[in-house]
Every structure is written in structure tokens, then in C-alpha cells.
Design a protein around this motif. Structure first.
Motif, short mmCIF file in Angstrom:
data_model
loop_
_atom_site.label_atom_id
_atom_site.label_comp_id
_atom_site.label_asym_id
_atom_site.label_seq_id
_atom_site.Cartn_x
_atom_site.Cartn_y
_atom_site.Cartn_z
N VAL A 144 11.52 7.35 -8.83
CA VAL A 144 10.46 6.52 -9.15
C VAL A 144 10.28 5.09 -8.63
O VAL A 144 11.87 4.56 -8.05
N PHE A 145 9.96 4.21 -7.87
CA PHE A 145 9.98 3.01 -6.72
C PHE A 145 9.10 2.45 -7.74
O PHE A 145 8.07 1.96 -7.80
N VAL A 200 1.11 -1.12 0.12
CA VAL A 200 0.05 -0.34 -0.02
C VAL A 200 0.77 1.22 0.17
O VAL A 200 1.89 1.72 0.60
N HIS A 201 0.25 2.24 -1.30
CA HIS A 201 0.89 3.21 -1.05
C HIS A 201 -0.20 4.94 -0.17
O HIS A 201 -1.31 4.79 -0.45
N VAL A 202 0.51 5.01 0.67
CA VAL A 202 -0.39 6.67 1.05
C VAL A 202 0.47 7.82 1.21
O VAL A 202 1.88 8.53 1.87
N PRO A 203 -0.16 8.32 0.10
CA PRO A 203 0.68 9.77 -0.07
C PRO A 203 1.04 10.87 1.16
O PRO A 203 -0.47 10.87 1.71
N THR A 217 4.93 -2.29 -11.42
CA THR A 217 4.61 -1.17 -11.25
C THR A 217 5.26 -0.29 -10.76
O THR A 217 5.96 0.15 -10.23
N ASP A 218 5.20 1.44 -11.61
CA ASP A 218 6.32 2.06 -10.82
C ASP A 218 5.51 3.21 -10.10
O ASP A 218 4.20 3.55 -10.43
N VAL A 219 5.79 3.48 -8.82
CA VAL A 219 4.94 4.52 -8.22
C VAL A 219 5.62 5.24 -8.08
O VAL A 219 7.49 5.27 -7.42
N GLU A 220 5.85 7.02 -7.99
CA GLU A 220 5.90 7.81 -7.47
C GLU A 220 5.99 7.98 -5.97
O GLU A 220 4.91 8.28 -5.07
N LEU A 221 7.50 8.43 -5.78
CA LEU A 221 7.38 8.47 -3.80
C LEU A 221 8.05 9.53 -3.74
O LEU A 221 8.94 10.11 -4.62
N ARG A 222 7.02 11.28 -2.99
CA ARG A 222 7.61 11.99 -2.93
C ARG A 222 8.06 11.95 -1.52
O ARG A 222 7.66 11.65 -0.53
N SER A 223 8.23 13.11 -1.06
CA SER A 223 8.85 13.71 0.25
C SER A 223 7.38 13.46 0.95
O SER A 223 6.23 13.76 1.18
#
Length: 224
Positions: free
Chosen positions: A152-153, A18-21, A166-172
Motif C-alpha cells: 500500500v503506497f 501518475v501510477h502506471v501498472p 490516496t492509498d494506491v496498490e503497487l505491485r511488482s
């Protein structure tokens, strides 16, 4: 990002992943960055990781709790200055359990005694090849926190380093948690977008703080 029309939505990238921005607010990011700067100082500070084949990882690393080196854990920096590994703070373990609870639910966090942190620093040219976190003796979810530059994660599968992924953009401030059927999925960082860190953070580059449960008991170290 305040200038975006719509907030970024959390997403399940794969079962148990799970990605939580924007999970960490600005204050929490600054506090975690300050801690990382302390951890990076010698002894047992930020180092270049050498692979068994003689190569060098482009992301530099410092460890807490247990010292990771390819492909084992020890209580001292056996591939560096030989100093005892820095302690793993209790507040970081609490942060890890809170992250898992919010991403995967309370059952996934139950009994997860986080005792390892791998802090990786990426400059604009650093990368991380596809790998999986398989040197631990426990199957608790992995917690990944991002500070600084966007990356790019690449999150793949458990069978191979190749597609599907799957490529996910991870930001600060972003959180990524993977456990359950995705605990041993291959993942990597093929790209860092230099100069994208929030200016108010005061960080050039990217920090990734990865929390794990070791499942190790020996005081002298343990191989994989």
C-alpha cells in the motif's frame, strides 16, 4: 495479473503524480532484481538507516550515485562502512527518463539527468512513515519502481503528513512518477502484503527503486 478480468488502468493520483501498472515486463523485472542483488553486496551494500533520534528504519537501503543519510547526501557511506558509494549506471538514468516521458510527457523528462538511486528492501513487517523527498537541489520528477511483494503506497499532500491522501496498490513491475506540483508531496508505505510477489521472480519481500536528480556538484558531499 493475468487472472484479472480487466487490466489495471493507469491513473493520475494527483496533479503530476501518475501510477502506471505493469510498466516493467517479467524480463525487465528479473534483470532489475539481479542488479539490485549485486548492489546490495558490500562494500557500500544494504544497510539499516538510523535516524538522528536513534531510531531505525524498518526498510533497509543501498544507494547509488550519491549516498543518502538523514537528511543529507555524501559520496561515501558515512553512516555505515565508510566505503565510496556505488556508481549510478547510465542505463538506470535512461530508464528513469523513459519512465518520466511515458508517465508525464517528454517535456517533463527534458534535461533530467538522473544520478541517484535509493533501493529500499521491505520484508513483510517493514514500513515507511510519511515523508517527502526534499534533500535534492533539483525539482525533476521522482521515479519509483516496485519489485516483489505488493504494498500500500500512501500518497499525500505537500503541506502536511496528515490527510488528505490516496492509498494506491503497487505491485511488482508498477511505476509511480511524481513531479511538478506533487514533487514535494508526502508519501509512505503503511503496509506490505507478504507472500504476494510473482513466484517466478524468486523474491521474498519488496524492493523499491527510487530515482532522483540530485542537483549536487560537490565531490565531497552536501547537506540538506
Amino acid at each position: 495479473m493475468d487472472t484479472e478480468l480487466f487490466p489495471r488502468a493507469r491513473g493520475e493520483i494527483a496533479p503530476g503524480a501518475v501510477h502506471v501498472p505493469d510498466w516493467l515486463n517479467a524480463r525487465e523485472q528479473r534483470e532489475l532484481l539481479d542488479a539490485c542483488r549485486d548492489w546490495a553486496r558490500p562494500p557500500a551494500g544494504l544497510r539499516t538507516v538510523r535516524t538522528p533520534g536513534g531510531g531505525a528504519m524498518t526498510a533497509r537501503q543501498v544507494c547509488l550515485g550519491w549516498h543518502w543519510y538523514p537528511y543529507a547526501y555524501a559520496r561515501t557511506v558515512v553512516d555505515g562502512d565508510g566505503a565510496p558509494v556505488k556508481p549510478f549506471p547510465a542505463w538506470l538514468g535512461e530508464l528513469g527518463r523513459r519512465a518520466v516521458t511515458e508517465a508525464l510527457g517528454a517535456d517533463a523528462a527534458r534535461g533530467a539527468a538522473y544520478d541517484i538511486a535509493l533501493v529500499n528492501f521491505y520484508d513483510g513487517d517493514a514500513r515507511m512513515g510519511m515523508h517527502r523527498d526534499g534533500d535534492e537541489k533539483a525539482d525533476a520528477p521522482v521515479v519509483s519502481l516496485s519489485l516483489g511483494d505488493t504494498c500500500v503506497f500512501r500518497f499525500g499532500n505537500t503541506a502536511t503528513r496528515t490527510r488528505p491522501w490516496t492509498d494506491v496498490e503497487l505491485r511488482s513491475g508498477d511505476l509511480f512518477v511524481f513531479g511538478g506540483p506533487s514533487r514535494l508531496a508526502h508519501h509512505g508505505v503503511p503496509r506490505v502484503h507478504a507472500g504476494t510477489a510473482p513466484p517466478e521472480l524468486g523474491l521474498t519481500g519488496r524492493l523499491n527503486i527510487t530515482l532522483r536528480v540530485s542537483g549536487l556538484r560537490s565531490a565531497s558531499g552536501c547537506g540538506s
